[in-house]
Design a protein around this motif. Structure first.
Motif, PDB file in Angstrom:
ATOM      1  N   PHE A 113      -7.025   5.346   8.884  1.00  0.00           N
ATOM      2  CA  PHE A 113      -6.387   5.917  10.060  1.00  0.00           C
ATOM      3  C   PHE A 113      -7.206   7.059  10.656  1.00  0.00           C
ATOM      4  O   PHE A 113      -7.881   7.798   9.940  1.00  0.00           O
ATOM      5  CB  PHE A 113      -4.999   6.452   9.701  1.00  0.00           C
ATOM      6  CG  PHE A 113      -3.979   5.372   9.535  1.00  0.00           C
ATOM      7  CD1 PHE A 113      -3.887   4.667   8.350  1.00  0.00           C
ATOM      8  CD2 PHE A 113      -3.126   5.043  10.575  1.00  0.00           C
ATOM      9  CE1 PHE A 113      -2.953   3.653   8.187  1.00  0.00           C
ATOM     10  CE2 PHE A 113      -2.192   4.029  10.424  1.00  0.00           C
ATOM     11  CZ  PHE A 113      -2.109   3.330   9.222  1.00  0.00           C
ATOM     12  N   GLY A 114      -7.084   7.196  11.979  1.00  0.00           N
ATOM     13  CA  GLY A 114      -7.634   8.353  12.657  1.00  0.00           C
ATOM     14  C   GLY A 114      -6.686   9.535  12.557  1.00  0.00           C
ATOM     15  O   GLY A 114      -5.595   9.419  12.003  1.00  0.00           O
ATOM     16  N   PRO A 115      -7.069  10.685  13.124  1.00  0.00           N
ATOM     17  CA  PRO A 115      -6.274  11.906  13.004  1.00  0.00           C
ATOM     18  C   PRO A 115      -5.076  11.953  13.943  1.00  0.00           C
ATOM     19  O   PRO A 115      -4.221  12.814  13.796  1.00  0.00           O
ATOM     20  CB  PRO A 115      -7.270  13.016  13.366  1.00  0.00           C
ATOM     21  CG  PRO A 115      -8.243  12.343  14.264  1.00  0.00           C
ATOM     22  CD  PRO A 115      -8.358  10.931  13.781  1.00  0.00           C
TER      23      PRO A 115
ATOM     24  N   GLY B  33      -3.388  12.050   9.885  1.00  0.00           N
ATOM     25  CA  GLY B  33      -3.120  10.625   9.783  1.00  0.00           C
ATOM     26  C   GLY B  33      -2.858  10.221   8.343  1.00  0.00           C
ATOM     27  O   GLY B  33      -3.210  10.933   7.410  1.00  0.00           O
ATOM     28  N   PRO B  34      -2.217   9.066   8.149  1.00  0.00           N
ATOM     29  CA  PRO B  34      -1.972   8.569   6.787  1.00  0.00           C
ATOM     30  C   PRO B  34      -3.279   8.349   6.030  1.00  0.00           C
ATOM     31  O   PRO B  34      -4.270   7.894   6.601  1.00  0.00           O
ATOM     32  CB  PRO B  34      -1.246   7.245   7.023  1.00  0.00           C
ATOM     33  CG  PRO B  34      -0.636   7.378   8.380  1.00  0.00           C
ATOM     34  CD  PRO B  34      -1.612   8.196   9.171  1.00  0.00           C
TER      35      PRO B  34
ATOM     36  N   ILE C  63       0.845  -1.199   0.000  1.00  0.00           N
ATOM     37  CA  ILE C  63       0.000   0.000   0.000  1.00  0.00           C
ATOM     38  C   ILE C  63       0.873   1.239   0.000  1.00  0.00           C
ATOM     39  O   ILE C  63       1.945   1.251   0.627  1.00  0.00           O
ATOM     40  CB  ILE C  63      -0.905   0.054   1.258  1.00  0.00           C
ATOM     41  CG1 ILE C  63      -1.718  -1.225   1.425  1.00  0.00           C
ATOM     42  CG2 ILE C  63      -1.845   1.252   1.202  1.00  0.00           C
ATOM     43  CD1 ILE C  63      -2.574  -1.218   2.685  1.00  0.00           C
TER      44      ILE C  63
ATOM     45  N   PHE D 126       4.441   7.085   2.313  1.00  0.00           N
ATOM     46  CA  PHE D 126       4.918   5.845   2.918  1.00  0.00           C
ATOM     47  C   PHE D 126       4.476   4.659   2.081  1.00  0.00           C
ATOM     48  O   PHE D 126       3.324   4.595   1.652  1.00  0.00           O
ATOM     49  CB  PHE D 126       4.321   5.655   4.317  1.00  0.00           C
ATOM     50  CG  PHE D 126       4.777   6.642   5.335  1.00  0.00           C
ATOM     51  CD1 PHE D 126       4.019   7.765   5.623  1.00  0.00           C
ATOM     52  CD2 PHE D 126       5.960   6.448   6.027  1.00  0.00           C
ATOM     53  CE1 PHE D 126       4.433   8.681   6.586  1.00  0.00           C
ATOM     54  CE2 PHE D 126       6.378   7.355   6.980  1.00  0.00           C
ATOM     55  CZ  PHE D 126       5.617   8.472   7.260  1.00  0.00           C
TER      56      PHE D 126
ATOM     57  N   PHE E  88      -1.477   6.777  16.416  1.00  0.00           N
ATOM     58  CA  PHE E  88      -2.533   6.630  15.427  1.00  0.00           C
ATOM     59  C   PHE E  88      -3.249   5.308  15.631  1.00  0.00           C
ATOM     60  O   PHE E  88      -2.623   4.259  15.819  1.00  0.00           O
ATOM     61  CB  PHE E  88      -1.968   6.662  14.010  1.00  0.00           C
ATOM     62  CG  PHE E  88      -1.462   8.007  13.584  1.00  0.00           C
ATOM     63  CD1 PHE E  88      -0.107   8.280  13.589  1.00  0.00           C
ATOM     64  CD2 PHE E  88      -2.348   8.996  13.171  1.00  0.00           C
ATOM     65  CE1 PHE E  88       0.368   9.520  13.200  1.00  0.00           C
ATOM     66  CE2 PHE E  88      -1.881  10.241  12.787  1.00  0.00           C
ATOM     67  CZ  PHE E  88      -0.529  10.497  12.800  1.00  0.00           C
TER      68      PHE E  88
ATOM     69  N   GLN F 125       0.728  11.240   3.827  1.00  0.00           N
ATOM     70  CA  GLN F 125       0.497  11.862   5.125  1.00  0.00           C
ATOM     71  C   GLN F 125       0.829  13.343   5.052  1.00  0.00           C
ATOM     72  O   GLN F 125       1.996  13.710   4.876  1.00  0.00           O
ATOM     73  CB  GLN F 125       1.311  11.179   6.222  1.00  0.00           C
ATOM     74  CG  GLN F 125       0.971  11.702   7.606  1.00  0.00           C
ATOM     75  CD  GLN F 125       1.705  10.969   8.717  1.00  0.00           C
ATOM     76  OE1 GLN F 125       2.781  10.426   8.514  1.00  0.00           O
ATOM     77  NE2 GLN F 125       1.112  10.945   9.907  1.00  0.00           N
TER      78      GLN F 125
ATOM     79  N   TYR G  97       0.632   5.208   1.187  1.00  0.00           N
ATOM     80  CA  TYR G  97      -0.121   6.179   1.965  1.00  0.00           C
ATOM     81  C   TYR G  97       0.496   7.563   1.796  1.00  0.00           C
ATOM     82  O   TYR G  97       1.712   7.696   1.623  1.00  0.00           O
ATOM     83  CB  TYR G  97      -0.095   5.826   3.454  1.00  0.00           C
ATOM     84  CG  TYR G  97      -1.028   4.709   3.861  1.00  0.00           C
ATOM     85  CD1 TYR G  97      -0.567   3.404   3.949  1.00  0.00           C
ATOM     86  CD2 TYR G  97      -2.352   4.965   4.181  1.00  0.00           C
ATOM     87  CE1 TYR G  97      -1.410   2.372   4.338  1.00  0.00           C
ATOM     88  CE2 TYR G  97      -3.202   3.943   4.566  1.00  0.00           C
ATOM     89  CZ  TYR G  97      -2.720   2.650   4.645  1.00  0.00           C
ATOM     90  OH  TYR G  97      -3.557   1.632   5.025  1.00  0.00           O
TER      91      TYR G  97
ATOM     92  N   LEU H 222       5.597   4.443  10.839  1.00  0.00           N
ATOM     93  CA  LEU H 222       4.720   4.005  11.924  1.00  0.00           C
ATOM     94  C   LEU H 222       5.167   2.635  12.438  1.00  0.00           C
ATOM     95  O   LEU H 222       5.512   1.757  11.648  1.00  0.00           O
ATOM     96  CB  LEU H 222       3.278   3.923  11.428  1.00  0.00           C
ATOM     97  CG  LEU H 222       2.558   5.241  11.220  1.00  0.00           C
ATOM     98  CD1 LEU H 222       2.943   5.890   9.910  1.00  0.00           C
ATOM     99  CD2 LEU H 222       1.050   5.050  11.287  1.00  0.00           C
TER     100      LEU H 222
ATOM    101  N   PHE I 291       5.697  -0.439   7.850  1.00  0.00           N
ATOM    102  CA  PHE I 291       5.873   0.822   7.138  1.00  0.00           C
ATOM    103  C   PHE I 291       7.352   1.157   6.969  1.00  0.00           C
ATOM    104  O   PHE I 291       8.176   0.879   7.842  1.00  0.00           O
ATOM    105  CB  PHE I 291       5.218   1.964   7.926  1.00  0.00           C
ATOM    106  CG  PHE I 291       3.730   1.998   7.825  1.00  0.00           C
ATOM    107  CD1 PHE I 291       2.953   1.175   8.621  1.00  0.00           C
ATOM    108  CD2 PHE I 291       3.101   2.849   6.934  1.00  0.00           C
ATOM    109  CE1 PHE I 291       1.573   1.196   8.530  1.00  0.00           C
ATOM    110  CE2 PHE I 291       1.720   2.884   6.840  1.00  0.00           C
ATOM    111  CZ  PHE I 291       0.957   2.059   7.641  1.00  0.00           C
TER     112      PHE I 291
ATOM    113  N   PHE J 184      -4.948   6.601   2.571  1.00  0.00           N
ATOM    114  CA  PHE J 184      -4.752   5.600   1.532  1.00  0.00           C
ATOM    115  C   PHE J 184      -4.708   6.244   0.149  1.00  0.00           C
ATOM    116  O   PHE J 184      -5.529   7.079  -0.182  1.00  0.00           O
ATOM    117  CB  PHE J 184      -5.898   4.586   1.604  1.00  0.00           C
ATOM    118  CG  PHE J 184      -5.951   3.614   0.461  1.00  0.00           C
ATOM    119  CD1 PHE J 184      -6.792   3.822  -0.616  1.00  0.00           C
ATOM    120  CD2 PHE J 184      -5.153   2.487   0.473  1.00  0.00           C
ATOM    121  CE1 PHE J 184      -6.851   2.929  -1.664  1.00  0.00           C
ATOM    122  CE2 PHE J 184      -5.206   1.577  -0.571  1.00  0.00           C
ATOM    123  CZ  PHE J 184      -6.057   1.804  -1.637  1.00  0.00           C
TER     124      PHE J 184
END
Lengths: 113, 111
Positions: B102-104, A43-44, A34, A89, B90, A38, A36, B43, A103, A46
């Motif tokens: 993902f959340g903030p 947050g990351p 995947i 990422f 996160f 950011q 991502y 992460l 990641f 998609f």
């Protein structure tokens, strides 16, 4: 052990040019990858994914290429825009069905107007 | 859909204090995850859960605990805060073998 890494910490491109962000992975058993994006303070998000039974997948302005022979993944962004400025990422799925992702450290994309 | 929500957004803790980071998702995802992100880094997985009542350790679980009593909620507990736990946390959720949402994030400082 498993690891995912990115080749360049920072990539600077001119607005309108194409961007290519690279990623190397070490676990040949990984079958899901995947990308991502950011943005600062968020947050990351998609962007696009690809499974190991494919070499290429296209989305809107983005293309992911997977080369399993050399364990390399790339993200191509066409006609890069200022809104594309972010950290990108790559992530690979670990073995099994737990959905765990590993990641890389990320590549910062800077778009110059 | 609100997606993945996290509270609080920011928190400052003193060494030795404890706190719970809250995470809720409304997408009916069975899988949920907690990550930490240190400055300039990727992460790292702390804990994950594949369903209510089931949790497992990730790459960096020391100093943290989790519980999963419902599908929607996956709180992360810090029992004795240490400066090394200063990070951005996160929460994420997913269906099996699909992309994670993902959340903030929660920005935590331990001093």
């Amino acid at each position: 052990g498993e690891s995912v890494g990115l080749h360049l910490p920072t990539l600077s491109v001119q607005e309108g040019d194409n961007s290519i962000i690279n990623c190397a992975y070490s676990n040949s058993a990984s079958d899901y990858f995947i990308w991502y994006k950011q943005e600062s303070g968020k947050g990351p998000q998609f962007i696009i994914d690809i499974r190991s039974n494919m070499d290429k997948r296209q989305g809107q302005r983005v293309t992911v290429l997977l080369n399993k022979t050399v364990k390399h993944l790339s993200l191509q962004i066409a006609a890069t825009q200022p809104g594309d400025s972010a950290v990108y990422f790559c992530a690979e799925a670990s073995s099994g069905n737990t959905g765990k992702l590993i990641f890389g450290q990320g590549t910062t994309l800077q778009v110059k107007p | 859909n609100a997606g993945v929500t996290q509270t609080p957004k920011f928190r400052i803790l003193k060494i030795g204090q404890s706190m719970t980071l809250q995470c809720t998702q409304d997408m009916n995802h069975n899988y949920m995850y907690w990550y930490r992100q240190d400055p300039g880094m990727g992460l790292k997985l702390i804990y994950y859960s594949v369903g209510a009542g089931i949790t497992d350790k990730g790459e960096v679980p020391n100093g943290y605990n989790v519980s999963r009593s419902t599908t929607e909620d996956f709180p992360l507990r810090l029992e004795l805060a240490a400066p090394s736990q200063t990070s951005v946390y996160f929460c994420a959720s997913s269906h099996p073998t699909n992309e994670q949402y993902f959340g903030p994030g929660t920005r935590l400082t331990v001093t």
